[in-house]
Enzyme design. Structure first.
Site, PDB file in Angstrom:
ATOM      1  CG  PHE A 115      -1.857  -1.071   1.378  1.00  0.00           C
ATOM      2  CD1 PHE A 115      -3.150  -0.967   0.877  1.00  0.00           C
ATOM      3  CD2 PHE A 115      -1.496  -2.255   2.014  1.00  0.00           C
ATOM      4  CE1 PHE A 115      -4.050  -2.000   1.015  1.00  0.00           C
ATOM      5  CE2 PHE A 115      -2.394  -3.302   2.156  1.00  0.00           C
ATOM      6  CZ  PHE A 115      -3.675  -3.167   1.644  1.00  0.00           C
ATOM      7  CG  ASP A 116       1.237   5.795  -1.786  1.00  0.00           C
ATOM      8  OD1 ASP A 116       2.409   5.991  -1.454  1.00  0.00           O
ATOM      9  OD2 ASP A 116       0.412   6.705  -1.989  1.00  0.00           O
ATOM     10  CE  LYS A 117       2.902   8.593   5.007  1.00  0.00           C
ATOM     11  NZ  LYS A 117       1.932   9.726   5.189  1.00  0.00           N
ATOM     12  CB  THR A 118       0.296  10.165   0.886  1.00  0.00           C
ATOM     13  OG1 THR A 118       1.371  10.328   1.808  1.00  0.00           O
ATOM     14  CG2 THR A 118      -0.501  11.450   0.778  1.00  0.00           C
TER      15      THR A 118
END
Length: 817
Positions: free
Chosen positions: A503-506
């Site tokens: 998962f990307d965070k932002t």
């Protein structure tokens, strides 16, 4: 010595979606013929992004030359060869679709053509020999063309619920084929009863059987005739030959039974496939056909949605469907976006504060201001400015992509296609041998002929041909109804095989809307001066952190004017630089300072950064000239649905979940703890994310979840790429394999669960299809009659189709647990 260079095929051939495309073959041939190129091949094509690998001799070609050769070859091929597709608006049986594809393929200039049971035509052609209008004319000559808006309106009025066109007109409309099949069965039953129970003359039951032949064979004969005209020898022809053979042997009842079951099976198959198709067609009926346009004098006039222009202002009454994509310029309301995004609750919408700013960059607007065609207005009246034409709306693109998706074959579909290429000739050869069984064993030719016909019927791969397409069509339709766009059989099947997700965070695990929480000015620096400089630079950037600083910073500058920033330059993954006044300004991560010729941070600023990060803040340092002005601490809060979504993914069997972030490791760790993740990899540049995905992929089947824009390189390297909030992003719709239309992570477990169920159903269907053939072929060789063979064979076809249709009723069980 031979060196090699790698290119992603989609970068070289933008129109190509599949490593098996013929344009890829042409590219390889062109490159192999080039002096200095030792070899060219596709390095990875098992569902991942296809990678073109070129081996070359550095003594003959330099690396820049190789890159130029690859790009030039790709450009030449893309310019010459075109890929086009049309939505026909009708369901087509698989064999008929295959026949039409073959006929199109015979047209001069058409290199490859395919037609899906969903009614989507895809054609590859050589622009030097034929153009797109000429291909469309060829479609019309075959009796197939795109439905116009008027025809869709007419069809909507002419057909009741559950009705659809199979391309078989008749006195009973779309039900004619089914009525004929049932009539065949009724007359057959009457004739059989008279023959066995009555004392009537023999010509009466014979007459009933002949009528049954006519009713049961009418549509089969028509289709077989079309196949023979196209020089195709398919199962329809085999069934007619078997029925004629039975009649020649005096087995009229068995021949009539064969035609009854065959015609009934295909009539019901059409009905079942039509249900899956109608689930997709329902999308096209979401948007209204007309819209009320506000005139300059304040009045309104009704126009067709196709006539809307950019900038038109639409008046939408309460409880009406919204006709076009746009932003709200007047009014407020709660809009039901479920038809497009799958969101369960209405979303509050309000008017933009600055019409000109919204008009200048509508794609950057927050969801509270944007609306989509096909969604349903709530209790408030709205006025909406159109930002996309009807043909370019989010809904229109979803309809097109869902229609195309069924033509993108899954790994199982490719296996079954390859299997059939070898299986059918083998069966035909076996049938010829069985015709001469009377030479070897003591039996009359009649018995050998009957057995050969029975084997032909038993070995027909009808169920196998439809096993995967029916499941893919149903799965894609169900996903679209749930707010998830899956672009074909390959992503659908691969999504169900995942055991790891990155998962990307932002914007993915967090809301993607960071807010300024702390401002630390360096000693001797005015806080308002720090923020004014930061706003001047960051207001010209699209990065979420930059937008947060430009938005929230205005609350901290009082009456201070904002200076002008020029010569903006992005430092990918690190920050941004610009000129303010006569001095250079740097804004970015602390790690940018002290590297690549940039002076390190001052001791007070380094201490401030350490303190902010200890609190879990994302930090941005501002430097003007040689002076550190200060640091800004931002906080991006986790999504409320993130922890629940991750727990549901674990229930589905996802063993490993990793967060990838460009933020400092301690910030990444803090967010990971809040959402319930065990692994968080921070301090990653975009190229580091690609390396991380490749490392994960070497250990498991991995998906990358991001926004489809900044994370595109990492997403392209994953087994499956998944984009968040695709309803607001054209780039996400076009680049990702799977698109979550709503900006809602809770839809991801639904997509994974649906895909896993689809994989199970595809495997069940293939097992049933091959199992029945494996059972019936030896059974018919040993004496099983045509009647029982047809009953089992067509029964398996219906089992396969109705099993696939279960996907239309799929419910996410993890959501209620």
């Amino acid at each position: 010595m031979v060196e090699k260079v790698k290119f992603d095929v989609p970068l070289v051939l933008p129109d190509v979606h599949d490593a098996a495309d013929r344009c890829v073959e042409r590219l390889l041939a062109v490159l192999k013929a080039r002096d200095g190129v030792d070899d060219a091949h596709i390095a990875k094509s098992n569902g991942d992004t296809p990678v073109l690998c070129v081996h070359f001799n550095p003594g003959a070609l330099s690396l820049p030359q190789v890159r130029s050769v690859i790009e030039a070859a790709g450009a030449d091929i893309s310019a010459r060869f075109g890929h086009v597709g049309w939505e026909l608006g009708v369901t087509i049986r698989p064999r008929e679709a295959s026949r039409i594809g073959e006929q199109l393929g015979k047209i001069s200039g058409v290199l490859e053509a395919g037609v899906s049971p969903a009614g989507f035509v895809r054609v590859e052609f050589d622009r030097n020999q034929i153009d797109e209008p000429a291909v469309l004319v060829a479609l019309e000559k075959l009796g197939l063309r795109q439905k116009t808006a008027d025809e869709e309106d007419h069809a909507r009025h002419d057909h009741g619920p559950g009705e659809h066109d199979h391309g078989h007109g008749g006195i009973f409309g779309s039900w004619t084929e089914l009525v004929f099949a049932l009539g065949c069965g009724l007359v057959l039953a009457i004739g059989f009863a008279i023959e066995k129970l009555g004392d009537a003359p023999g010509w009466i039951p014979l007459g009933c059987y002949i009528v049954a032949y006519g009713l049961g064979g009418f549509f089969t004969l028509r289709e077989a005739f079309e196949n023979l005209k196209a020089r195709r020898f398919e199962i329809d022809t085999l069934m007619l030959v078997a029925a004629a053979g039975a009649a020649a042997l005096g087995a009229w009842a068995e021949g009539a039974l064969l035609l009854f079951l065959f015609s009934l099976g295909h009539a019901l198959e059409h009905y079942a496939m039509g249900r899956a198709k109608r689930a997709i067609e329902a999308l096209s009926k979401l948007a209204p056909r007309t819209a009320m346009v506000r005139q300059s004098d304040g009045s309104t006039r009704e126009v067709r949605v196709e006539e809307l222009a950019l900038g038109d202002v639409l008046a939408v009454k309460p409880d009406e469907r919204i006709p076009a994509d746009g932003f709200v310029v007047k009014g407020s309301s709660a809009v039901n976006q479920a038809p497009v995004t799958g969101e369960s609750m209405p979303v509050d919408k309000r008017a933009v504060m600055d019409d000109d700013a919204a008009r200048a960059n509508p794609d950057r607007l927050e969801s509270a201001y944007r609306v989509f065609a096909g969604t349903i207005n709530g209790s408030g009246a709205l006025e909406i400015e159109v930002t996309k034409l009807a043909s370019e709306s989010t809904l229109a693109k979803v309809i097109k992509l869902v229609s195309e998706a069924e033509t993108q074959k899954s790994p199982t579909q490719r296996f079954t296609d390859k299997f059939e290429r070898y299986f059918v000739p083998t069966v035909l050869g076996l049938t010829v041998l069985l015709l001469f069984a009377w030479v070897v064993i003591d039996e009359p030719f009649r018995a050998s002929f009957y057995r050969a016909m029975a084997v032909l019927v038993a070995a027909s791969p009808c169920a196998l041909a439809i096993a995967t397409p029916s499941a893919v069509l149903s799965g894609v339709a169900r996903a679209a109804r749930g707010g998830v766009l899956i672009k074909g059989g390959a992503p659908l099947e691969l999504l169900g095989s995942l055991n790891a997700i990155a998962f990307d965070k932002t914007g993915t695990l967090t809301k993607g809307a960071p807010r300024i929480q702390e401002i630390v000015a360096a000693p001797g620096i005015d806080k308002e001066d720090l923020i004014a400089v930061a706003i001047a630079v960051e207001s010209q950037s699209d990065h979420p952190l930059a937008q947060a600083i430009a938005r929230d910073g205005r609350d901290h500058i009082g009456d201070r004017s904002i200076p002008e920033a020029i010569n903006i330059e992005s430092l990918t993954g690190r920050g941004v630089t610009a000129e303010v006044g006569s001095e250079r300004v740097l804004i970015g991560k602390a790690e940018m300072f002290g590297a690549e010729g940039i002076d390190p941070l001052s001791a007070p600023m380094a201490a401030a950064i350490e303190k902010l990060r200890a609190g879990g803040y994302t930090t941005m340092v501002v430097r003007r000239g040689d002076t550190d002005l200060g640091a800004i601490g931002l906080l991006d809060t986790p999504r409320e649905a993130a922890r629940d979504a991750l727990d549901r993914l674990r229930q589905l069997g996802i063993r490993r979940m990793v967060m990838l972030s460009g933020d400092h490791q301690r910030v990444a760790d803090a967010v990971a703890r809040q959402v319930g993740l065990d692994e968080a990899w921070g301090d990653l540049m975009p190229e580091d994310k690609v390396t991380a995905i490749r490392k994960l992929r070497s250990e498991a089947q991995v998906a990358m979840v991001g926004d489809g824009v900044n994370d595109a390189p990492a997403m392209a390297s994953a087994t499956v790429s998944i984009a968040m909030g695709a309803a607001g992003s054209d780039v996400a719709l076009e680049t990702a394999d799977v698109a979550l239309m709503a900006d809602d992570l809770s839809h991801l477990p639904f997509a994974v669960g649906l895909s896993r169920q689809t994989r199970r159903i595809i495997r069940q269907n293939v097992f049933v299809s091959l199992g029945v053939v494996a059972l019936l072929v030896p059974a018919t060789i040993l004496g099983l009659g045509i009647g029982p063979a047809v009953a089992m064979h067509e029964g398996s076809t219906l089992i396969v189709v109705f099993n696939a249709l279960r996907l239309l009723a799929y419910r996410d069980r993890t959501a209620s647990s």
